[in-house]
Motif scaffolding. Structure first.
Motif, PDB file in Angstrom:
ATOM      1  N   UNK A  77       9.879  -0.230   2.679  1.00 48.91           N
ATOM      2  CA  UNK A  77       9.057  -1.081   1.720  1.00 48.91           C
ATOM      3  C   UNK A  77       8.105  -1.776   2.519  1.00 48.91           C
ATOM      4  N   UNK A  78       6.848  -2.135   1.973  1.00 47.45           N
ATOM      5  CA  UNK A  78       5.757  -2.789   2.475  1.00 47.45           C
ATOM      6  C   UNK A  78       4.868  -3.902   1.866  1.00 47.45           C
ATOM      7  N   UNK A  79       4.418  -4.537   2.296  1.00 47.50           N
ATOM      8  CA  UNK A  79       3.660  -5.769   1.915  1.00 47.50           C
ATOM      9  C   UNK A  79       2.032  -5.561   1.932  1.00 47.50           C
ATOM     10  N   UNK A  80       1.626  -6.035   3.090  1.00 44.09           N
ATOM     11  CA  UNK A  80       0.253  -6.192   3.133  1.00 44.09           C
ATOM     12  C   UNK A  80      -0.462  -7.035   1.985  1.00 44.09           C
ATOM     13  N   UNK A  81       0.227  -8.079   1.776  1.00 41.36           N
ATOM     14  CA  UNK A  81      -0.284  -8.878   0.521  1.00 41.36           C
ATOM     15  C   UNK A  81      -0.881 -10.065   1.358  1.00 41.36           C
ATOM     16  N   UNK A  82      -2.235 -10.204   1.258  1.00 43.43           N
ATOM     17  CA  UNK A  82      -2.543 -11.264   2.213  1.00 43.43           C
ATOM     18  C   UNK A  82      -3.804 -11.938   1.649  1.00 43.43           C
ATOM     19  N   UNK A  83      -4.422 -11.457   0.648  1.00 46.23           N
ATOM     20  CA  UNK A  83      -5.786 -12.004   0.356  1.00 46.23           C
ATOM     21  C   UNK A  83      -5.636 -13.293  -0.590  1.00 46.23           C
ATOM     22  N   UNK A  84      -6.606 -14.063  -0.578  1.00 44.19           N
ATOM     23  CA  UNK A  84      -6.843 -15.371  -1.259  1.00 44.19           C
ATOM     24  C   UNK A  84      -7.167 -15.101  -2.918  1.00 44.19           C
ATOM     25  N   UNK A  90      -5.718  -7.696  -5.943  1.00 39.67           N
ATOM     26  CA  UNK A  90      -5.587  -6.395  -6.977  1.00 39.67           C
ATOM     27  C   UNK A  90      -5.753  -5.002  -6.326  1.00 39.67           C
ATOM     28  N   UNK A  91      -6.898  -5.302  -5.299  1.00 43.72           N
ATOM     29  CA  UNK A  91      -7.480  -4.279  -4.547  1.00 43.72           C
ATOM     30  C   UNK A  91      -6.317  -3.757  -3.242  1.00 43.72           C
ATOM     31  N   UNK A  92      -5.825  -4.513  -2.746  1.00 42.33           N
ATOM     32  CA  UNK A  92      -4.893  -4.309  -1.642  1.00 42.33           C
ATOM     33  C   UNK A  92      -3.672  -3.821  -2.227  1.00 42.33           C
ATOM     34  N   UNK A  93      -3.121  -4.658  -3.180  1.00 39.88           N
ATOM     35  CA  UNK A  93      -1.694  -4.046  -3.848  1.00 39.88           C
ATOM     36  C   UNK A  93      -1.683  -2.600  -4.518  1.00 39.88           C
ATOM     37  N   UNK A  94      -2.855  -2.526  -5.167  1.00 36.68           N
ATOM     38  CA  UNK A  94      -2.848  -1.123  -5.629  1.00 36.68           C
ATOM     39  C   UNK A  94      -3.117  -0.050  -4.498  1.00 36.68           C
ATOM     40  N   UNK A  95      -3.637  -0.365  -3.507  1.00 35.91           N
ATOM     41  CA  UNK A  95      -3.806   0.507  -2.530  1.00 35.91           C
ATOM     42  C   UNK A  95      -2.486   0.689  -1.625  1.00 35.91           C
ATOM     43  N   UNK A  96      -1.686  -0.548  -1.581  1.00 38.40           N
ATOM     44  CA  UNK A  96      -0.398  -0.322  -0.962  1.00 38.40           C
ATOM     45  C   UNK A  96       0.542   0.446  -1.821  1.00 38.40           C
ATOM     46  N   UNK A  97       0.487   0.383  -3.320  1.00 39.77           N
ATOM     47  CA  UNK A  97       1.260   0.809  -3.940  1.00 39.77           C
ATOM     48  C   UNK A  97       1.142   2.392  -3.879  1.00 39.77           C
ATOM     49  N   UNK A  98       0.101   2.827  -3.492  1.00 38.00           N
ATOM     50  CA  UNK A  98      -0.388   4.229  -3.664  1.00 38.00           C
ATOM     51  C   UNK A  98      -0.066   4.787  -2.155  1.00 38.00           C
ATOM     52  N   UNK A  99       0.793   4.314  -1.369  1.00 29.64           N
ATOM     53  CA  UNK A  99       1.169   4.839   0.197  1.00 29.64           C
ATOM     54  C   UNK A  99       2.367   5.563   0.040  1.00 29.64           C
ATOM     55  N   UNK A 100       3.142   5.585  -1.083  1.00 26.51           N
ATOM     56  CA  UNK A 100       4.454   6.225  -0.945  1.00 26.51           C
ATOM     57  C   UNK A 100       5.498   5.510  -0.833  1.00 26.51           C
TER      58      UNK A 100
END
Length: 315
Positions: A77-84, A90-100
């Motif tokens: 599992x992973x987060x990386x959810x840090x933006x204000x 939206x950009x960071x979460x969609x990118x993280x969602x695509x990492x497998x």
């Protein structure tokens, strides 16, 4: 179908080289260390990973590499959810969602960045749910940075009732809250995993399905033993609970740099460089290296006791 990410879930460190790049070889050794020491799942790109100090391309690369290194042996599992701002989230979460990854973990304080309450949280949650792939499992993390935002019971039920969430890293550090949330989770598939060492054993006995505290970076195998034996009435279980709770009190003495020093001693990392702990822990925290010596000695002592118990039971 993914395995549910519960049990012992290390909050992963990010090793860096002495010149501040991600140490990919050190990361490979670290993943193997977790696997060999009782991890049931891996939580990559979290606060222990220094995610607030990682650029988006680093967060993406880190998540992909952990998935590759785990190689299906255990969930990631992973987060990386840090933006204000929501558009940046939206950009960071969609990118993280695509990492497998097996589940994408949302940080509760990012769903209500100004701490305005349940309606703001609901708005943030609805926005995220409209973006992320509908077939991707989700998690929740009460990350204490930049501020700790605990879920209210109403917000917990709101997330539960979406049917999307499979795990909560509980940072309430309160046994009654853990107990209440376990009850609220019902048969929803949303599991509550405590992250506080002082209540680790008691929380397991109240239904917390594992442990995800920072000292999974020091002795995850001992937490794994405690999880399997949390109901046991024995001196070993009671003594181990006390040792784990007291060891974790070292966290304010320069974590995650503290854990990185420990891993240089084990040979996992070549450098203890940390972007978050940007000072010498030995200079600021008096006798911290001696404290690490004691923690290591205690860890080996309890490993020996657990092994002796296993041998006796095998005969």
């Amino acid at each position: 179908m993914m395995k549910n990410p519960h049990g012992i879930v290390p909050v992963m460190l990010t090793p860096f080289t002495s010149d501040n790049r991600i140490d990919w070889e050190g990361l490979e050794r670290l993943v193997e260390w977790y696997v060999q020491n009782g991890a049931d799942a891996l939580f990559a790109v979290c606060q222990s990973s220094e995610m607030q100090k990682l650029a988006l391309d680093e967060r993406i690369a880190l998540s992909k590499r952990v998935v590759s290194l785990a190689d299906g042996r255990l969930p990631v599992i992973a987060s990386g959810h840090i933006s204000e701002r929501l558009d940046e989230q939206r950009t960071e979460l969609l990118a993280m969602a695509d990492t497998g990854i097996d589940a994408l973990v949302l940080v509760t304080n990012r769903l209500d960045t100004d701490n305005n309450g349940t309606e703001a949280f609901r708005h943030g949650l609805d926005a995220v749910l409209s973006w992320v792939p509908k077939d991707l499992a989700l998690g929740l993390y009460e990350c204490p940075a930049p501020y700790r935002r605990l879920l209210s019971d109403e917000e917990f039920k709101l997330c539960r009732d979406t049917g999307r969430f499979v795990t909560l890293k509980d940072v309430s550090c309160d046994l009654e809250t853990v107990k209440r949330r376990v009850s609220l989770s019902e048969d929803s598939g949303l599991v509550v995993i405590n992250a506080n060492a002082a209540i680790a054993g008691a929380a397991m006995r109240e239904g917390s399905q594992g442990f995800a505290g920072v000292f999974t970076n020091i002795h995850p195998d001992l937490y794994a033993w405690l999880y399997r034996h949390s109901e046991e009435e024995s001196d070993l279980r009671r003594d181990l609970e006390i040792f784990l709770a007291l060891s974790a009190m070292a966290e304010p003495m320069g974590y995650p740099g503290l854990a990185k020093v420990y891993h240089t001693r084990l040979g996992t990392f070549l450098s203890a460089h940390s972007r978050a702990t940007d000072y010498s822990i030995a200079e600021r925290h008096w006798a911290v290296m001696s404290l690490l010596d004691h923690i290591h000695a205690g860890t080996e002592y309890f490993r020996q006791k657990v092994a002796e118990r296993s041998r006796c039971q095998a005969h």
